[in-house]
Structure formats: structure tokens, C-alpha cells
Write a protein that holds these residues in place. Structure first.
Motif, PDB file in Angstrom:
ATOM      1  N   PHE A 110       2.525   7.197  -2.937  1.00  0.00           N
ATOM      2  CA  PHE A 110       1.490   8.230  -3.041  1.00  0.00           C
ATOM      3  C   PHE A 110       0.373   7.980  -2.036  1.00  0.00           C
ATOM      4  CE2 PHE A 110      -2.530   9.622  -4.970  1.00  0.00           C
ATOM      5  CZ  PHE A 110      -2.284  10.978  -5.026  1.00  0.00           C
ATOM      6  N   ILE A 111      -0.074   6.718  -1.982  1.00  0.00           N
ATOM      7  CA  ILE A 111      -1.165   6.355  -1.073  1.00  0.00           C
ATOM      8  C   ILE A 111      -0.726   6.553   0.375  1.00  0.00           C
ATOM      9  CG2 ILE A 111      -2.557   4.420  -0.225  1.00  0.00           C
ATOM     10  CD1 ILE A 111      -2.452   3.397  -3.196  1.00  0.00           C
TER      11      ILE A 111
ATOM     12  N   LEU B  57       6.365   1.576 -10.879  1.00  0.00           N
ATOM     13  CA  LEU B  57       5.008   2.110 -10.882  1.00  0.00           C
ATOM     14  C   LEU B  57       4.286   1.753  -9.593  1.00  0.00           C
ATOM     15  CD1 LEU B  57       3.059   3.620 -12.847  1.00  0.00           C
ATOM     16  CD2 LEU B  57       2.143   1.388 -13.425  1.00  0.00           C
ATOM     17  N   ALA B  58       4.400   0.485  -9.215  1.00  0.00           N
ATOM     18  CA  ALA B  58       3.746   0.021  -7.988  1.00  0.00           C
ATOM     19  C   ALA B  58       4.293   0.776  -6.777  1.00  0.00           C
ATOM     20  CB  ALA B  58       3.951  -1.475  -7.826  1.00  0.00           C
TER      21      ALA B  58
ATOM     22  N   LYS C 267      -0.461  10.222   1.254  1.00  0.00           N
ATOM     23  CA  LYS C 267      -1.775  10.849   1.317  1.00  0.00           C
ATOM     24  C   LYS C 267      -2.465  10.507   2.632  1.00  0.00           C
ATOM     25  CE  LYS C 267      -5.820  11.711  -1.462  1.00  0.00           C
ATOM     26  NZ  LYS C 267      -6.743  11.167  -2.452  1.00  0.00           N
TER      27      LYS C 267
ATOM     28  N   SER D  38       5.670   3.767  -6.714  1.00  0.00           N
ATOM     29  CA  SER D  38       5.234   5.166  -6.701  1.00  0.00           C
ATOM     30  C   SER D  38       3.784   5.280  -6.238  1.00  0.00           C
ATOM     31  CB  SER D  38       5.419   5.809  -8.071  1.00  0.00           C
ATOM     32  OG  SER D  38       4.674   5.097  -9.022  1.00  0.00           O
ATOM     33  N   ILE D  39       2.957   4.315  -6.676  1.00  0.00           N
ATOM     34  CA  ILE D  39       1.544   4.336  -6.250  1.00  0.00           C
ATOM     35  C   ILE D  39       1.447   4.130  -4.741  1.00  0.00           C
ATOM     36  CG2 ILE D  39      -0.637   3.040  -6.380  1.00  0.00           C
ATOM     37  CD1 ILE D  39       0.093   2.605  -9.392  1.00  0.00           C
ATOM     38  N   MET D  40       2.213   3.159  -4.245  1.00  0.00           N
ATOM     39  CA  MET D  40       2.205   2.868  -2.806  1.00  0.00           C
ATOM     40  C   MET D  40       2.649   4.087  -2.012  1.00  0.00           C
ATOM     41  SD  MET D  40       1.266  -0.264  -2.089  1.00  0.00           S
ATOM     42  CE  MET D  40       2.109  -0.867  -0.660  1.00  0.00           C
TER      43      MET D  40
END
Lengths: 231, 179
Positions: free
Chosen positions: A68-69, A61-62, A72, A64-66
Motif C-alpha cells: 500500500f505504501i 499484513l506487513a 501510494k 499488504s501495508i508495504m
């Protein structure tokens, strides 16, 4: 002699059971202990697996968030300024060409409507078999047609462009009304016009104190006047 | 039911087979534990852990005829004993000097004492002596293997064995004179 000593001990203790040595212990209790340990170990493994699964899920999860950020922040581009769309730059609409379809033995409701229209036109006295323009009608809304007649030739026109139809240029778009917000006090020094809105305002402002107290001219908004000047 | 059949049933996780195997070998394995650890409660704890390990890793065992399973189980029990000693920091290799008894006298004395008394003597040895003595004489480990197992040098193993024998001879002699 040395070997004999070791051998004697080996022979004495090599394969001797505890019962012969006089050691007493409860085998059932020991077996129960083994069983309990076996069960406990199985239970203990469960939270280990649960924690491992939770850790893996957290890491994913971490990550994937990283990701994504990161993506972006790296894909953001400054938005280009909108070009001023003038009439000249306005793209010319692409109009479809006139399609002439030759269909034989068409029995669809459209054909029936076409046939009906043709009949009506003949009855009115024109008589000529002109290309039929299919109207936006359905068979159900029209009068019932007993036998649909095959259309000889159907010309289907799809949104014929104005230019091609009339041979004139597109009409120039009307100039949009321009709204001015005017601070009357600031624009007091405006050049005096002899006529028009500005002249009227200036006139009123000049003679503001000349009017009687109950004059409607006194009620001119003191700060801002809204003028629709396109007129 | 043969030993091989019992082992196969144990691999399937059948409790009755495990109990049969336990009852067949518990006595002999208990003696091994007692030789390494003097306290009976500790020996029982080690034994239960050894059987537990045996049942869990039975799939790794390859049956090679009679006695193979017993040797495998003995090794597991010995390793559990050593692990226990290491865990409790009981493996202390003393360097006391013992006056060596005359061998011929001690040889005759050892013939006279019972197995129980011999076990009692071994139990009262210093931990370092006892461990090396057990490994070398009763488990047939070489000095090299002992050195690897206990993380000591080969010479230390040899010295410990020599001193353990001297200690035992002295002890037997003392007990004989007391009796």
C-alpha cells in the motif's frame, strides 16, 4: 568357529522376552506413560499451529501495508494548477433537443392532466390545440378526472436553451466585487483624488488633527481601513 | 483378534488395540532397549518413545505377513536407542587393546552362561563396542549400514566388532573362573 560364536549369541538373545531374563518393570505404568505422552504431544501441537498461523497473518499484513505504501508513493502525481476559468473558456452547456413524442391511447395520469389543461385553455377562449406542455403535477393533487382522454399529440419540451428560445447571447456575468485591504498609513502617499473613497480618506487623514477631540472623525481606525471599492 | 486386525484398529486410533499391541511386544522390545542402554529407567523412556512413534506412523506400515510388524517395531526401537545414545553423547568408540582369548575356550564358556548373564556382559561393554556388537550380531546390520547409522567408517565398525567380541570372551572367561 567365528560364525558359531555369533550364532550362539543370536540364538540365546534373539527372541527372548524380558520376563525370562528376570527384568521386572510395571507394564501398566509404562502404558500410562505412553498415553500421557500421546495426549501431551497433541496439546503441544496446538500452540505450534497457533504460532504458525499468527506468523503467517503477520507476514501477510506487513506485506499488504508495504504494498500500500509503495503504491501510494509511486502513484502520487503533482496536482496540475487549476486553469483560470474565464468566461470565454467556460464550457457551453449542452442543452437537450426538443423531443416531440407521438403517443396514442395514453392513459397515464400525465395524459389526463394534459387533457385537463387543454380543456381549460379552450374554456378561456383560445380554443387552439397547441402542443401541450406537461407540467410538474400529479393526478392526486389535481382535481379528479373521471375518464382520461387520449391525447392526440403531445409535445414534450425539455429545458429549451435560452439561445434557441430567444435568439440572444448569454448574458455576461456580473463582475464580482473586489475587496481591497488597505493600510492607510502605507497608502498615505496615494495620489490625491478629487472625489471618491480615496479622496474622502485622504481628506480625513489630512485634517485628522484639526478636528476637535470628541469629533467622530477622530475614531477612524488608525491602522487598517476596510474599503469596499467596487462601488 | 489377529495381528493384522489389531493393526487396523490401531490405525483407527482405538486405544484398546494399541494396548493389545503394546502388551504383545513390550517384553521383546524392552530387551532390545536394555541391550543398548544399561540403565533401566532410560530403557523404559526409550521404549515409551518407540511405541509412541509406532502408533503415530502406523499408517506408513505395510503389513506383509507374520513377523513383518515385529521387524518394523524392532527397527523403530533400535533407531530410538541410537538417537538416545547420540543425544547423550554416549557413542564413544574406544581403541583399547584386549588380549584375545583362545576361541575354543570362550566358545565352551559361552555355552555355559545363561541369557541373563550374557545380557549383563553386553550391558557392561563400552558403548561403542556394545552398539556395533548389537547392530551387527543381533540386528543383522552390515558394516556398511552400521557405518552409515553411526557416522563412522566401515573399518571402524569392523574394528569395534572385533574388539567387542574379544572383550566379551574375556569377560565370560573371567566370570567363569570367578564362579
Amino acid at each position: 568357529m567365528k560364525q558359531e560364536f555369533e550364532q550362539t549369541i543370536r540364538d540365546r538373545l534373539g527372541d527372548i522376552p524380558a520376563s525370562e531374563l528376570g527384568w521386572e518393570y510395571d507394564k501398566e505404568v509404562m502404558w500410562q506413560r505412553i498415553n500421557d505422552k500421546q495426549r501431551r504431544k497433541l496439546i503441544l501441537f496446538r500452540p505450534v499451529f497457533t504460532h504458525a498461523a499468527a506468523a503467517v497473518a503477520g507476514i501477510l499484513l506487513a506485506g499488504s501495508i508495504m504494498l500500500f505504501i509503495f503504491r501510494k508513493s509511486h502513484t502520487e502525481r503533482p496536482i496540475p494548477a487549476q486553469p483560470n476559468i474565464t468566461l470565454k473558456n467556460k464550457p457551453v452547456k449542452q442543452y437537450p433537443e426538443v423531443v416531440v413524442a407521438k403517443e396514442k391511447n395514453k392513459t397515464a395520469p400525465q395524459t389526463a392532466v394534459a387533457a385537463l389543461d387543454n380543456k381549460q385553455t379552450s374554456a378561456r377562449g383560445t380554443g387552439n390545440k397547441k402542443p401541450l406542455f406537461i407540467q410538474n403535477r400529479t393526478a392526486s393533487t389535481d382535481r379528479a378526472v373521471s375518464t382520461p382522454q387520449p391525447a392526440e399529440e403531445i409535445a414534450v419540451t425539455k429545458a429549451v436553451p435560452e439561445k434557441e428560445q430567444h435568439g440572444v447571447q448569454r448574458p455576461v456575468a456580473k463582475k464580482k466585487p473586489v475587496i481591497y485591504w488597505v493600510d492607510v498609513r502605507k497608502n498615505y502617499e496615494q495620489p490625491v483624488e478629487k472625489s471618491g473613497v480615496w479622496a474622502d480618506i485622504n481628506k480625513r487623514l489630512e485634517h485628522l488633527n484639526d478636528y476637535p477631540v470628541d469629533s467622530p472623525y477622530k475614531e477612524i481606525p488608525p491602522a487598517v481601513a476596510f474599503i469596499n471599492a467596487f462601488k | 483378534m489377529t495381528e493384522e486386525q489389531i493393526i487396523i484398529a490401531c490405525r483407527r486410533g482405538e486405544s484398546f488395540a494399541q494396548k493389545m499391541l503394546f502388551e504383545r511386544y513390550v517384553d521383546r522390545m524392552f530387551v532390545i532397549c536394555i541391550r543398548y542402554v544399561p540403565r533401566q529407567s532410560d530403557a523404559e523412556e526409550i521404549l515409551s518413545d518407540a511405541f509412541l512413534k509406532c502408533f503415530r506412523s502406523l499408517n506408513q506400515f505395510e503389513y506383509r505377513g507374520a513377523g513383518s510388524f515385529r521387524a518394523w517395531l524392532s527397527k523403530i526401537t533400535t533407531n530410538e536407542c541410537l538417537a538416545f545414545l547420540r543425544k547423550k553423547n554416549m557413542l564413544v568408540f574406544t581403541t583399547e587393546d584386549h588380549v584375545l582369548e583362545r576361541r575354543d575356550e570362550s566358545e565352551t564358556a559361552i555355552e555355559k552362561i545363561s541369557a541373563k548373564e550374557l545380557i549383563f556382559c553386553i550391558q557392561h561393554m563400552p558403548a561403542g563396542y556394545r552398539t556395533v556388537f548389537n547392530l551387527y550380531i543381533l540386528e543383522n546390520y552390515s558394516h556398511k549400514e552400521i557405518a552409515l547409522q553411526l557416522n563412522i567408517s566401515e573399518s571402524t565398525s569392523k574394528t569395534q566388532l572385533k574388539k567387542a567380541k574379544a572383550w566379551l570372551r574375556k569377560k565370560i572367561k573371567k566370570d567363569e573362573t570367578r564362579i
